[in-house]
Design a protein around this motif. Structure first.
Motif, PDB file in Angstrom:
ATOM      1  N   LEU A  87       0.798  -1.225   0.000  1.00  0.00           N
ATOM      2  CA  LEU A  87       0.000   0.000   0.000  1.00  0.00           C
ATOM      3  C   LEU A  87       0.829   1.272   0.000  1.00  0.00           C
ATOM      4  O   LEU A  87       0.304   2.341  -0.238  1.00  0.00           O
ATOM      5  CB  LEU A  87      -0.914   0.029   1.235  1.00  0.00           C
ATOM      6  CG  LEU A  87      -2.053  -0.974   1.262  1.00  0.00           C
ATOM      7  CD1 LEU A  87      -2.798  -0.864   2.568  1.00  0.00           C
ATOM      8  CD2 LEU A  87      -2.994  -0.739   0.097  1.00  0.00           C
ATOM      9  N   ARG A  88       2.107   1.158   0.299  1.00  0.00           N
ATOM     10  CA  ARG A  88       2.832   2.400   0.558  1.00  0.00           C
ATOM     11  C   ARG A  88       2.880   3.260  -0.699  1.00  0.00           C
ATOM     12  O   ARG A  88       3.046   2.769  -1.812  1.00  0.00           O
ATOM     13  CB  ARG A  88       4.249   2.097   1.032  1.00  0.00           C
ATOM     14  CG  ARG A  88       5.156   1.617  -0.077  1.00  0.00           C
ATOM     15  CD  ARG A  88       6.556   1.430   0.405  1.00  0.00           C
ATOM     16  NE  ARG A  88       7.157   0.310  -0.314  1.00  0.00           N
ATOM     17  CZ  ARG A  88       8.399  -0.070  -0.125  1.00  0.00           C
ATOM     18  NH1 ARG A  88       9.142   0.538   0.752  1.00  0.00           N
ATOM     19  NH2 ARG A  88       8.883  -1.083  -0.803  1.00  0.00           N
ATOM     20  N   PRO A  89       2.733   4.555  -0.476  1.00  0.00           N
ATOM     21  CA  PRO A  89       2.943   5.462  -1.580  1.00  0.00           C
ATOM     22  C   PRO A  89       4.435   5.626  -1.624  1.00  0.00           C
ATOM     23  O   PRO A  89       5.052   5.705  -0.585  1.00  0.00           O
ATOM     24  CB  PRO A  89       2.299   6.744  -1.085  1.00  0.00           C
ATOM     25  CG  PRO A  89       2.383   6.644   0.399  1.00  0.00           C
ATOM     26  CD  PRO A  89       2.493   5.216   0.790  1.00  0.00           C
ATOM     27  N   ASP A 143      -4.798   2.547   0.726  1.00  0.00           N
ATOM     28  CA  ASP A 143      -5.561   2.416   1.963  1.00  0.00           C
ATOM     29  C   ASP A 143      -6.565   3.560   2.037  1.00  0.00           C
ATOM     30  O   ASP A 143      -6.169   4.723   1.983  1.00  0.00           O
ATOM     31  CB  ASP A 143      -4.591   2.465   3.139  1.00  0.00           C
ATOM     32  CG  ASP A 143      -5.314   2.398   4.466  1.00  0.00           C
ATOM     33  OD1 ASP A 143      -6.087   1.453   4.650  1.00  0.00           O
ATOM     34  OD2 ASP A 143      -5.113   3.300   5.287  1.00  0.00           O
ATOM     35  N   ALA A 169      -8.472   5.185   4.268  1.00  0.00           N
ATOM     36  CA  ALA A 169      -8.349   6.266   5.246  1.00  0.00           C
ATOM     37  C   ALA A 169      -7.114   7.113   4.961  1.00  0.00           C
ATOM     38  O   ALA A 169      -7.179   8.347   4.938  1.00  0.00           O
ATOM     39  CB  ALA A 169      -8.299   5.683   6.653  1.00  0.00           C
ATOM     40  N   ALA A 170      -5.978   6.445   4.695  1.00  0.00           N
ATOM     41  CA  ALA A 170      -4.741   7.192   4.460  1.00  0.00           C
ATOM     42  C   ALA A 170      -4.864   8.061   3.217  1.00  0.00           C
ATOM     43  O   ALA A 170      -4.430   9.218   3.196  1.00  0.00           O
ATOM     44  CB  ALA A 170      -3.573   6.220   4.311  1.00  0.00           C
ATOM     45  N   GLU A 171      -5.476   7.497   2.166  1.00  0.00           N
ATOM     46  CA  GLU A 171      -5.608   8.255   0.924  1.00  0.00           C
ATOM     47  C   GLU A 171      -6.534   9.447   1.100  1.00  0.00           C
ATOM     48  O   GLU A 171      -6.305  10.522   0.554  1.00  0.00           O
ATOM     49  CB  GLU A 171      -6.131   7.348  -0.196  1.00  0.00           C
ATOM     50  CG  GLU A 171      -5.124   6.313  -0.653  1.00  0.00           C
ATOM     51  CD  GLU A 171      -3.863   6.958  -1.224  1.00  0.00           C
ATOM     52  OE1 GLU A 171      -3.977   8.013  -1.871  1.00  0.00           O
ATOM     53  OE2 GLU A 171      -2.778   6.414  -0.989  1.00  0.00           O
ATOM     54  N   ALA A 191      -4.762  12.135   2.956  1.00  0.00           N
ATOM     55  CA  ALA A 191      -3.807  12.804   2.068  1.00  0.00           C
ATOM     56  C   ALA A 191      -4.534  13.723   1.080  1.00  0.00           C
ATOM     57  O   ALA A 191      -4.109  14.855   0.844  1.00  0.00           O
ATOM     58  CB  ALA A 191      -2.975  11.772   1.325  1.00  0.00           C
TER      59      ALA A 191
END
Lengths: 88, 402
Positions: B91-93, B196, B198-200, B203
């Motif tokens: 998932l990491r950007p 992900d 929530a993370a996206e 951001a």
């Protein structure tokens, strides 16, 4: 368990620890380092277990348990940092 | 018997060390992190477990007990940490050019014009539709709306895939959402994201400098959302702007905006945000302090003591409320205390009686798991409220609404 067997196992695990160090040194980014440390901790856990067989005392295993707990928590935190910790 | 045990112990030890050696060799030689994880799993899991099994042959009760404990521990944690690392890698950007994150929309911030910037998360579910509808009706006239859809990558990574690959389902959902907003006469821009949710969304909200993030909620309780993962809870903890959560049965009432405070710093932030929202929406405002009378065991035998204590608590609550109202410049007729019950439900009941448009509460920014364990005020309000709830995360300074 015969002492000689445990001693040989201990030496072998120590060599593995050195190889684990090489993995850590060769890691390219944070996730590789997290993985390498995870593996290193596993080797140390194995090492401590064998040490406790050799000396016939149990508290090395307890130490290994504490170490494993720390490693587990820090792996999760480090991974979270990789995913969410970017500056915005 | 003794010899047989010794041989078994030696074999187990040898097998464990052999597994560890093979695994380490794999970690050293494999090309990328997913392959390395496979090899590392051999060291962290089976190798350690087999070595621990050898404890059975030591004939020492102490060692066997400790080793059994560690065995169970490793059995649980080794797969978990392996999975966590794999998930992060997927998932990491990041610097990896084939990372799952969608290419940035160029100049996304400039896409949203003057006025209030609202970001709506949309996934096609019923609650998301309700959230979108409400956002378009209520916040559309006050500014502009961005609709974000996040594809969560699952299954096999497509190594040949390029980040530009269009997801037909995503396009369809976004087109549907844009059409729904267009019917209310508000122009909307759309954002495509991968990763992900929530993370996206956090951001995207930061990139757009959004004043408000709107999400639908499936209305799960605290425990269920901690186990199953709740996007709204994660957002409420980590977003850089207030998060409006539209529950499954929430309706936008005709009454005022209700801000719940408890005297803490984060609830003051929430009250400020509520005031700012009120300036945009002009619905009327009600500052509420919900308090409980402390139950003191044993006092009930003295007839008047309980009432007296309640009076003390009430007075304290009034003072706290008056102090906050003075600090924020809110007239007295817009403030109120409610008493009794657990605090969230008192606030929720009051909001229902007032036919409140929104409830605004602060959040300490606990994650979903910690919130489930420690009990989160905002989470329980979310679960019970009959109107949409704005959760104000610990706001970063300089929020547009604040």
């Amino acid at each position: 368990m015969p002492e000689a067997v445990a001693a040989v196992g201990l030496a072998w695990a120590t060599l593995l620890l050195l190889a684990g160090g090489v993995v850590l040194l060769r890691s390219r980014d944070t996730l590789h380092r997290v993985l390498a440390l995870d593996v290193l901790v596993s080797i140390v856990v194995a090492l401590l277990t064998i040490l406790s067989y050799l000396r016939d005392v149990s508290y090395y295993v307890d130490g290994a348990l504490a170490l494993g707990l720390l490693s587990f928590v820090s792996t999760l935190v480090a991974v979270r940092h990789v995913l969410r910790g970017r500056p915005s | 018997m003794g010899t047989a045990l010794d041989v078994l112990g030696a074999c187990l030890l040898g097998l464990g060390l052999l597994l560890a050696t093979v695994g380490l060799y794999g970690v050293l030689r494999m090309p990328d992190i997913f392959d390395q994880l496979h090899a590392a799993g051999l060291v962290t899991g089976p190798a350690v477990l087999v070595i621990l099994l050898a404890a059975l042959t030591t004939r020492s009760a102490d060692i066997v007990t400790s080793a059994a404990l560690l065995f169970v521990f490793v059995l649980i944690t080794a797969p978990l940490s392996g999975h966590a690392i794999a998930r992060a890698a997927w998932l990491r950007p990041g610097p990896d050019e084939d990372g799952p994150r969608e290419a940035e929309t160029p100049g996304a911030a400039s896409l949203l014009g003057e006025g209030m910037r609202t970001l709506v998360a949309y996934d096609g579910s019923d609650s998301a539709k309700r959230a979108l509808e409400l956002a378009a009706q209520v916040f559309g006239p006050a500014g502009s709306i961005a609709i974000a859809h996040v594809v969560q990558p699952l299954g096999e990574p497509d190594f040949a895939g390029s980040p530009e690959v269009e997801d037909p389902e995503q396009e369809e959902l976004l087109a549907e959402a844009r059409a729904a907003v267009a019917r209310t006469g508000t122009p909307a821009v759309t954002l495509r994201r991968r990763g992900d949710p929530a993370a996206e969304l956090i951001a995207a909200g930061a990139e757009l400098d959004a004043d408000l993030i709107v999400v639908g909620s499936r209305g799960r309780g605290a425990v269920a959302s901690a186990l199953l993962g709740s996007v709204s809870a994660a957002l409420a903890g980590g977003a850089h702007s207030p998060v409006l959560v539209v529950g499954p049965s929430a309706t936008f009432g005709h009454g005022p905006i209700v801000a719940g405070i408890d005297g803490s710093e984060f609830s003051l932030d929430a009250a400020r945000i509520a005031l700012a929202l009120d300036r945009r929406l002009e619905r009327g405002f009600r500052l509420v302090h919900a308090y409980t009378v402390r139950p003191i065991p044993g006092v009930s035998v003295v007839p008047d003591a309980r009432a007296e204590l309640a009076q003390v608590d009430e007075q304290k609550a009034e003072e706290l409320l008056a102090g906050v109202a003075r600090e924020l410049g809110i007239p007295e007729e817009e403030t109120q205390t409610v008493r009794d019950g657990s605090e969230p439900s008192a606030l929720v009941v009051l909001a229902r009686d007032l036919d409140a448009a929104l409830i605004v509460v602060g959040s300490r920014g606990l994650g979903a798991v910690r919130a489930a364990v420690l009990g989160s005020f905002s989470t329980s309000v979310l679960a019970e409220a009959s109107c949409p709830v704005v959760v104000v995360p610990p706001i970063v300074p300089g929020s547009a609404l604040g």
